[in-house]
Design a protein around this motif. Structure first.
Motif, short mmCIF file in Angstrom:
data_model
loop_
_atom_site.label_atom_id
_atom_site.label_comp_id
_atom_site.label_asym_id
_atom_site.label_seq_id
_atom_site.Cartn_x
_atom_site.Cartn_y
_atom_site.Cartn_z
N LYS A 1 66.54 21.90 -15.38
CA LYS A 1 66.83 21.96 -13.94
C LYS A 1 65.55 21.84 -13.15
O LYS A 1 64.46 22.02 -13.68
N LYS A 2 65.73 21.59 -11.85
CA LYS A 2 64.59 21.55 -10.95
C LYS A 2 64.36 22.97 -10.43
O LYS A 2 65.28 23.60 -9.94
N PRO A 3 63.13 23.50 -10.55
CA PRO A 3 62.91 24.86 -10.07
C PRO A 3 63.02 24.95 -8.55
O PRO A 3 62.79 23.95 -7.87
N ASN A 4 63.39 26.14 -8.03
CA ASN A 4 63.44 26.29 -6.58
C ASN A 4 62.02 26.22 -6.01
O ASN A 4 61.04 26.45 -6.70
N ALA A 5 61.96 25.86 -4.72
CA ALA A 5 60.67 25.51 -4.11
C ALA A 5 59.64 26.63 -4.21
O ALA A 5 58.47 26.38 -4.48
N ARG A 6 60.10 27.88 -4.04
CA ARG A 6 59.16 29.00 -4.00
C ARG A 6 58.51 29.23 -5.36
O ARG A 6 57.30 29.36 -5.47
N SER A 7 59.34 29.25 -6.41
CA SER A 7 58.76 29.49 -7.73
C SER A 7 57.99 28.26 -8.20
O SER A 7 56.97 28.37 -8.88
N ALA A 8 58.44 27.05 -7.80
CA ALA A 8 57.71 25.84 -8.18
C ALA A 8 56.31 25.86 -7.60
O ALA A 8 55.33 25.54 -8.28
N LEU A 9 56.20 26.26 -6.35
CA LEU A 9 54.89 26.31 -5.69
C LEU A 9 53.96 27.28 -6.42
O LEU A 9 52.78 26.99 -6.64
N ARG A 10 54.51 28.44 -6.80
CA ARG A 10 53.69 29.43 -7.49
C ARG A 10 53.31 28.97 -8.89
O ARG A 10 52.26 29.30 -9.41
N HIS A 11 54.21 28.19 -9.52
CA HIS A 11 53.92 27.69 -10.86
C HIS A 11 52.92 26.54 -10.80
O HIS A 11 51.98 26.48 -11.59
N PHE A 12 53.11 25.64 -9.83
CA PHE A 12 52.25 24.46 -9.74
C PHE A 12 50.89 24.77 -9.12
O PHE A 12 49.87 24.26 -9.56
N PHE A 13 50.90 25.56 -8.06
CA PHE A 13 49.66 25.79 -7.33
C PHE A 13 49.38 27.29 -7.14
O PHE A 13 49.28 27.77 -6.01
N PRO A 14 49.24 28.04 -8.24
CA PRO A 14 48.86 29.44 -8.08
C PRO A 14 47.47 29.54 -7.46
O PRO A 14 46.65 28.64 -7.66
N GLN A 15 47.24 30.59 -6.70
CA GLN A 15 45.94 30.75 -6.03
C GLN A 15 45.18 31.91 -6.65
O GLN A 15 45.75 32.99 -6.82
N PRO A 16 43.92 31.71 -6.99
CA PRO A 16 43.14 32.81 -7.57
C PRO A 16 42.83 33.85 -6.49
O PRO A 16 42.56 33.49 -5.36
N ARG A 17 42.92 35.13 -6.85
CA ARG A 17 42.73 36.21 -5.86
C ARG A 17 41.25 36.59 -5.74
O ARG A 17 40.88 37.78 -5.88
N ILE A 18 40.41 35.60 -5.49
CA ILE A 18 38.97 35.84 -5.47
C ILE A 18 38.55 36.79 -4.35
O ILE A 18 37.79 37.72 -4.57
N ASP A 19 39.09 36.57 -3.15
CA ASP A 19 38.70 37.43 -2.02
C ASP A 19 39.18 38.87 -2.22
O ASP A 19 38.47 39.82 -1.89
N VAL A 20 40.37 39.03 -2.81
CA VAL A 20 40.88 40.38 -3.07
C VAL A 20 40.00 41.08 -4.11
O VAL A 20 39.61 42.23 -3.95
N GLY A 21 39.67 40.36 -5.19
CA GLY A 21 38.83 40.93 -6.25
C GLY A 21 37.47 41.37 -5.72
O GLY A 21 36.99 42.47 -6.03
#
Ligand SMILES: [Mg+2]
Length: 317
Positions: free
Chosen positions: A180-200
């Motif tokens: 199936k095609k993943p829903n947009a929200r989870s697809a975005l997180r799977h394809f383009f996760p963001q590193p939490r550099i500023d939080v770290g």
């Protein structure tokens, strides 16, 4: 390879050379890169493989996504130390029949993320691969001497926190598996996760985190690393674990590639509910007895096993 090795390196050099960095005295074009780390800092070094059909599939992941995800893992490791990224190195082996378009898009994805964090691509190697794309990425970072946040310094009584929500990335992967095609929200997180550099960095600078790790393999597995290195145990509160749906507990515990941060802090520490626009949630506590437990809303505890995601192993053919 679509263009000659020399031509490919020239193209990469021309693109990577646009990045400005005070750290990089000499980038691509000499035998070694020459770096000037910030005064009083120690170097952080992390390497990661990104292998076709192990970490990604060309049918599911576009070249741009592969380039992005290839770098995010390294940047996330730097974030987990509270460090700042300084430079990226990439060794890339490409099969002879790969289209040049794929290679261009791969670098688009990788360099866009590198530029976002002002981290120049400072060197590497290219070669022909007998089978599949193989990328080995190295990220160099730094932190003030003695101040990197380690896995080994959690203490009994510390509370356990995570950033963001967990389980979205693996939800997308499961959709792919089901055809199936993943829903947009989870697809975005799977394809383009963001590193939490500023939080770290903020957690290190404010001396909030007593220990830290990034969530690449899944909460249960990554927490077990903190427990082992710190020689402690942990209790998680099932209801507190932030996830997109209440029935997403399994994915939140054992899904991987969230690239959120898991950290511990003294019960006396003032931990804000949000850092750099990222939600911070308390999800459990460190205990002196070795092991991991999951507590339900009534307080009943069950043993928690490290069952983090192991990429394509479960269904690889
Ligand atoms: Mg890591």
């Amino acid at each position: 390879m679509p263009v000659s090795e020399r031509a490919l390196i020239e193209r990469i050099r021309a693109r990577a050379g646009r990045a400005k960095s005070s750290v990089l005295a000499r980038g691509i074009g000499d035998d070694c890169a020459v770096l000037r780390p910030p005064r009083g800092h120690e170097l952080l070094v992390t390497t990661d493989f990104c292998l076709e059909n192990v970490h990604f599939r060309r049918a599911w992941h576009s070249a741009r996504v592969v380039g992005h995800r290839c770098l995010v893992r390294g940047l996330s490791d730097i974030a987990a130390m509270g460090g700042e990224p300084l430079a990226v190195f990439l060794s890339l082996a490409l099969p002879a029949d790969i289209p040049q378009r794929w290679v261009n898009d791969f670098f688009d994805g990788l360099l866009a993320l590198a530029e976002r964090w002002k981290t120049p691509l400072a060197g590497g190697d290219v070669a022909q691969s007998p089978r599949g794309v193989m990328a080995d990425i190295m990220v160099l970072g730094s932190a003030p001497k003695g101040q990197s946040v380690l896995r080994s310094t959690a203490r009994p009584g510390d509370l356990i926190y995570v950033t963001g929500k967990l389980g979205l990335s693996v939800a997308a992967l499961n959709q792919f598996r089901a055809g199936k095609k993943p829903n947009a929200r989870s697809a975005l997180r799977h394809f383009f996760p963001q590193p939490r550099i500023d939080v770290g960095q903020s957690l290190r600078q404010r001396r909030i985190a007593s220990s830290m790790i990034d969530l690449s393999d899944g909460l249960s597995t990554d927490l077990s690393h903190i427990c082992e290195e710190s020689r402690v145990g942990a209790v998680l509160y099932a209801d507190s674990i932030p996830r997109p749906q209440t029935d997403g507990l399994e994915l939140a515990l054992n899904g991987g590639e969230d690239y959120e941060l898991l950290f511990t802090a003294s019960p006396k520490a003032r931990v804000p509910a949000e850092i750099c626009e990222t939600t911070i949630t308390a999800i459990g506590e460190i205990v002196s007895r070795r092991g991991m437990w999951l507590a339900d809303s009534s307080g009943k505890r069950a043993i928690l096993k490290a069952r983090g995601w192991e990429h394509f192993r479960a269904k690889a053919k």
